[in-house]
Design an enzyme around this catalytic site. Structure first.
Site, PDB file in Angstrom:
ATOM      1  N   GLN A 194       6.451  51.377 -32.072  1.00 54.32           N
ATOM      2  CA  GLN A 194       6.665  52.027 -33.354  1.00 54.32           C
ATOM      3  C   GLN A 194       5.674  53.180 -33.487  1.00 54.32           C
ATOM      4  OE1 GLN A 194       6.323  48.538 -33.172  1.00 54.32           O
ATOM      5  NE2 GLN A 194       8.509  48.197 -33.409  1.00 54.32           N
ATOM      6  N   TYR A 195       6.188  54.352 -33.856  1.00 53.77           N
ATOM      7  CA  TYR A 195       5.312  55.493 -34.148  1.00 53.77           C
ATOM      8  C   TYR A 195       5.599  55.977 -35.556  1.00 53.77           C
ATOM      9  CZ  TYR A 195       4.167  55.672 -29.187  1.00 53.77           C
ATOM     10  OH  TYR A 195       3.712  55.341 -27.927  1.00 53.77           O
ATOM     11  N   SER A 196       4.538  56.189 -36.340  1.00 56.64           N
ATOM     12  CA  SER A 196       4.711  56.709 -37.699  1.00 56.64           C
ATOM     13  C   SER A 196       5.326  58.088 -37.634  1.00 56.64           C
ATOM     14  CB  SER A 196       3.349  56.835 -38.388  1.00 56.64           C
ATOM     15  OG  SER A 196       2.775  55.574 -38.531  1.00 56.64           O
ATOM     16  N   VAL A 220      -5.902  58.866 -34.861  1.00 58.22           N
ATOM     17  CA  VAL A 220      -4.456  59.093 -34.888  1.00 58.22           C
ATOM     18  C   VAL A 220      -3.800  58.385 -36.093  1.00 58.22           C
ATOM     19  CG1 VAL A 220      -3.707  57.174 -33.394  1.00 58.22           C
ATOM     20  CG2 VAL A 220      -2.462  59.355 -33.365  1.00 58.22           C
ATOM     21  N   TYR A 243      16.840  34.252 -32.428  1.00 57.78           N
ATOM     22  CA  TYR A 243      16.133  33.195 -33.172  1.00 57.78           C
ATOM     23  C   TYR A 243      16.356  31.828 -32.535  1.00 57.78           C
ATOM     24  CZ  TYR A 243      14.610  36.475 -36.598  1.00 57.78           C
ATOM     25  OH  TYR A 243      13.962  37.522 -37.196  1.00 57.78           O
ATOM     26  N   TYR A 269       7.872  54.279 -39.971  1.00 57.05           N
ATOM     27  CA  TYR A 269       7.835  54.565 -38.532  1.00 57.05           C
ATOM     28  C   TYR A 269       9.246  54.524 -37.950  1.00 57.05           C
ATOM     29  CZ  TYR A 269       7.774  49.417 -38.788  1.00 57.05           C
ATOM     30  OH  TYR A 269       8.048  48.100 -39.109  1.00 57.05           O
ATOM     31  N   PRO A 271       0.766  58.832 -40.458  1.00 57.30           N
ATOM     32  CA  PRO A 271       1.565  58.578 -41.668  1.00 57.30           C
ATOM     33  C   PRO A 271       1.044  59.367 -42.867  1.00 57.30           C
ATOM     34  CG  PRO A 271       0.187  56.670 -41.164  1.00 57.30           C
ATOM     35  CD  PRO A 271       0.080  57.611 -40.000  1.00 57.30           C
ATOM     36  N   GLU A 285      17.069  40.821 -42.262  1.00 54.91           N
ATOM     37  CA  GLU A 285      17.123  41.858 -41.216  1.00 54.91           C
ATOM     38  C   GLU A 285      18.519  42.472 -41.157  1.00 54.91           C
ATOM     39  OE1 GLU A 285      15.166  39.782 -37.942  1.00 54.91           O
ATOM     40  OE2 GLU A 285      13.378  39.665 -39.205  1.00 54.91           O
TER      41      GLU A 285
HETATM   42  C1  HEM Z   1       6.352  40.642 -34.286  1.00 55.02           C
HETATM   43  C2  HEM Z   1       6.769  36.426 -36.673  1.00 55.02           C
HETATM   44  C3  HEM Z   1      11.027  35.620 -34.541  1.00 55.02           C
HETATM   45  C4  HEM Z   1      10.100  39.320 -31.558  1.00 55.02           C
HETATM   46  C5  HEM Z   1       6.125  39.575 -35.146  1.00 55.02           C
HETATM   47  C6  HEM Z   1       4.974  39.445 -35.978  1.00 55.02           C
HETATM   48  C7  HEM Z   1       5.074  38.274 -36.624  1.00 55.02           C
HETATM   49  C8  HEM Z   1       6.310  37.645 -36.219  1.00 55.02           C
HETATM   50  C9  HEM Z   1       4.074  37.694 -37.614  1.00 55.02           C
HETATM   51  C10 HEM Z   1       3.838  40.486 -36.097  1.00 55.02           C
HETATM   52  C11 HEM Z   1       4.274  41.511 -37.115  1.00 55.02           C
HETATM   53  C12 HEM Z   1       3.359  42.737 -37.192  1.00 55.02           C
HETATM   54  O1  HEM Z   1       2.667  43.014 -36.218  1.00 55.02           O
HETATM   55  O2  HEM Z   1       3.360  43.396 -38.242  1.00 55.02           O
HETATM   56  C13 HEM Z   1       7.968  35.852 -36.321  1.00 55.02           C
HETATM   57  C14 HEM Z   1       8.498  34.620 -36.862  1.00 55.02           C
HETATM   58  C15 HEM Z   1       9.697  34.393 -36.262  1.00 55.02           C
HETATM   59  C16 HEM Z   1       9.916  35.489 -35.335  1.00 55.02           C
HETATM   60  C17 HEM Z   1       7.788  33.746 -37.889  1.00 55.02           C
HETATM   61  C18 HEM Z   1      10.649  33.248 -36.417  1.00 55.02           C
HETATM   62  C19 HEM Z   1      11.025  32.741 -37.561  1.00 55.02           C
HETATM   63  C20 HEM Z   1      11.155  36.568 -33.555  1.00 55.02           C
HETATM   64  C21 HEM Z   1      12.261  36.642 -32.631  1.00 55.02           C
HETATM   65  C22 HEM Z   1      11.983  37.666 -31.773  1.00 55.02           C
HETATM   66  C23 HEM Z   1      10.717  38.257 -32.178  1.00 55.02           C
HETATM   67  C24 HEM Z   1      13.477  35.732 -32.666  1.00 55.02           C
HETATM   68  C25 HEM Z   1      12.788  38.147 -30.588  1.00 55.02           C
HETATM   69  C26 HEM Z   1      13.155  37.375 -29.620  1.00 55.02           C
HETATM   70  C27 HEM Z   1       8.995  39.984 -32.044  1.00 55.02           C
HETATM   71  C28 HEM Z   1       8.409  41.144 -31.406  1.00 55.02           C
HETATM   72  C29 HEM Z   1       7.352  41.538 -32.208  1.00 55.02           C
HETATM   73  C30 HEM Z   1       7.297  40.598 -33.301  1.00 55.02           C
HETATM   74  C31 HEM Z   1       8.888  41.786 -30.114  1.00 55.02           C
HETATM   75  C32 HEM Z   1       6.414  42.760 -31.991  1.00 55.02           C
HETATM   76  C33 HEM Z   1       5.207  42.384 -31.260  1.00 55.02           C
HETATM   77  C34 HEM Z   1       5.353  42.394 -29.749  1.00 55.02           C
HETATM   78  O3  HEM Z   1       6.105  43.190 -29.190  1.00 55.02           O
HETATM   79  O4  HEM Z   1       4.676  41.593 -29.096  1.00 55.02           O
HETATM   80  N1  HEM Z   1       6.939  38.478 -35.315  1.00 55.02           N
HETATM   81  N2  HEM Z   1       8.848  36.349 -35.401  1.00 55.02           N
HETATM   82  N3  HEM Z   1      10.245  37.563 -33.253  1.00 55.02           N
HETATM   83  N4  HEM Z   1       8.309  39.683 -33.188  1.00 55.02           N
HETATM   84 FE1  HEM Z   1       8.657  38.090 -34.348  1.00 55.02          FE
END
Ligand code: HEM
Length: 384
Positions: free
Chosen positions: A207-209, A267, A95, A190, A271, A137
């Site tokens: 992620q896979y269901s 697919v 974060y 998932y 779920p 978390e």
């Molecule tokens: C996915 C918001 C912090 C890594 C997401 C999603 C949102 C979000 C809206 C999409 C969720 C979905 O698809 O259902 C936020 C907010 C944060 C935050 C508001 C800060 C307050 C972080 C941090 C990390 C992170 C610190 C890691 C360094 C990811 C990853 C995904 C994700 C890897 C999956 C999508 C992808 O791989 O591109 N987050 N996030 N996020 N977030 Fe965060």
């Protein structure tokens, strides 16, 4: 507690965040991956290339700024993100990294709008939001770890068996490498699969269901061959290893007697199979309608299993649509043709986003209350 002045300053940035175009979002990710290349092992690099994930973070921050004085309205959205983050093993120090690059990006690209006062307000507001995410978390990690068969971060699993379910979908039966118990899951949830495809320099997590009942010391997932990680999955053989993070996700079958309507395409059936399998184990299951659409017979996964689970069960029935070819209903799903429990049912949707949007429209036209429509998006979350 944020002061009213801080709240006002954060709210003044809503247009900046909600209109953050590709230039801003791409700058943020480029900056972050240049300074912290280790994060390429966490983010979906295919989505980065296609630009798909770029807007999720900025949209979420715009929503946070909008509701900063009434955060409970964001509770469900935050929970969904927390589960996604938990399957990615996002940790507190991540974060700080995201917060830093976010603020530096806005300073670099919008120096006139992102004044020092606003920067200070966002530092406070981001810290508060990060604190909520980190606490929730950690709650998910701890609860899962403490359950029977639970674990934190990743655990090694062996591919026990592979079954071809249809032309492009294979089921993988995964067994814990230590042959010990694995934590239970709710149908609809998932798992995170952590792999390193040969053509990729980084670990990739998808992620896979879970697609069926819990296996002895393991799980089943069913994967459609359609991209970098799924190609890698389809190349696996029995005996190969994969790393898994524990079951997560807030899309889950409610255990009550309300009628269930499970609607899927392609697919997106995965779920729904876990839900159907779990319903079918009940001696007195709720009234259940399994509604599925696919291209044709060759692409129809789990056809026999659905037949077996629904034949001779008066409470459970199935309606299948083929877009092409003979057999079942023809064309696209028309929910008005079915006799569905529109007043009392719970409606679960999974499939491509346009499909789910069309199903939602049909359900609303049948007077189904929006809160009875639950859905799972594969890939970056989009609202319907
Ligand atoms: C996915 C918001 C912090 C890594 C997401 C999603 C949102 C979000 C809206 C999409 C969720 C979905 O698809 O259902 C936020 C907010 C944060 C935050 C508001 C800060 C307050 C972080 C941090 C990390 C992170 C610190 C890691 C360094 C990811 C990853 C995904 C994700 C890897 C999956 C999508 C992808 O791989 O591109 N987050 N996030 N996020 N977030 Fe965060």
């Amino acid at each position: 507690m944020l002061s009213s002045n801080t709240i006002a300053l954060v709210k003044s940035t809503i247009p900046l965040l909600s209109q953050a175009g590709t230039a801003v979002t791409a700058h943020f990710y480029d900056r972050m991956f240049t300074h912290n290349p280790e994060l390429k092992d966490i983010f979906n690099m295919s989505n980065q290339q296609s630009g798909k994930q770029h807007f999720a973070l900025f949209n979420a921050l715009a929503a946070y700024a909008t509701h900063i004085d009434n955060l409970p309205v964001l509770a469900a959205a935050v929970e969904r993100i927390n589960h996604k983050h938990a399957s990615l093993n996002i940790l507190p120090h991540h974060y700080d990294i995201v917060g830093l690059h976010l603020i530096e990006t806005l300073k670099e690209l919008a120096p006139n709008e992102f004044t020092p006062d606003i920067e200070q307000a966002w530092r406070e507001a981001y810290a508060l939001l990060a604190d909520v995410f980190i606490t929730q978390e950690e709650g998910i990690y701890k609860t899962t770890e403490e359950k029977l068969g639970g674990w934190r971060n990743t655990r090694t699993f062996i591919v026990d068996r592979i079954v071809q379910e249809s032309a492009k979908v294979k089921s993988f039966y995964l067994r814990s490498a230590d042959n010990k118990a694995v934590v239970d899951f709710q149908p609809g949830q998932y798992i995170g699969v952590h792999v390193k495809p040969v053509e990729c320099q980084n670990v990739q997590i998808r992620q896979y269901s879970l697609s069926g009942e819990k296996q002895p010391n393991g799980y089943r997932i069913s994967v459609k061959q359609q991209g970098l990680v799924s190609n890698h999955m389809h190349s696996l053989k029995a005996g190969d290893e994969v790393e898994l993070s524990p079951p997560a996700g807030d899309f889950m079958l409610q255990s009550n007697m309300s009628p269930k309507v499970l609607i899927s395409a392609g697919v997106g059936i995965t779920p729904m199979m876990a839900m159907l399998e779990s319903i079918a184990t009940l001696t007195q299951p709720p009234q259940t309608h399994f509604v599925h659409a696919c291209i044709n017979q060759a692409e129809h996964s789990f056809a026999k299993r659905v037949d077996t689970l629904t034949t001779d069960r008066i409470e459970i029935n199935a309606d299948i649509w083929y877009e092409q070819g003979e057999g079942h209903h023809q064309g696209r799903i028309n929910l008005a043709q079915l006799s569905l429990p529109t007043e009392s049912g719970e409606f679960y949707l999974c499939g491509p986003t346009p499909f789910m949007a069309a199903m939602k429209q049909q359900l609303l036209a049948l007077n189904v209350a929006p809160e009875r429509i639950l859905y799972e998006v594969f890939g970056p979350h989009e609202s319907l």
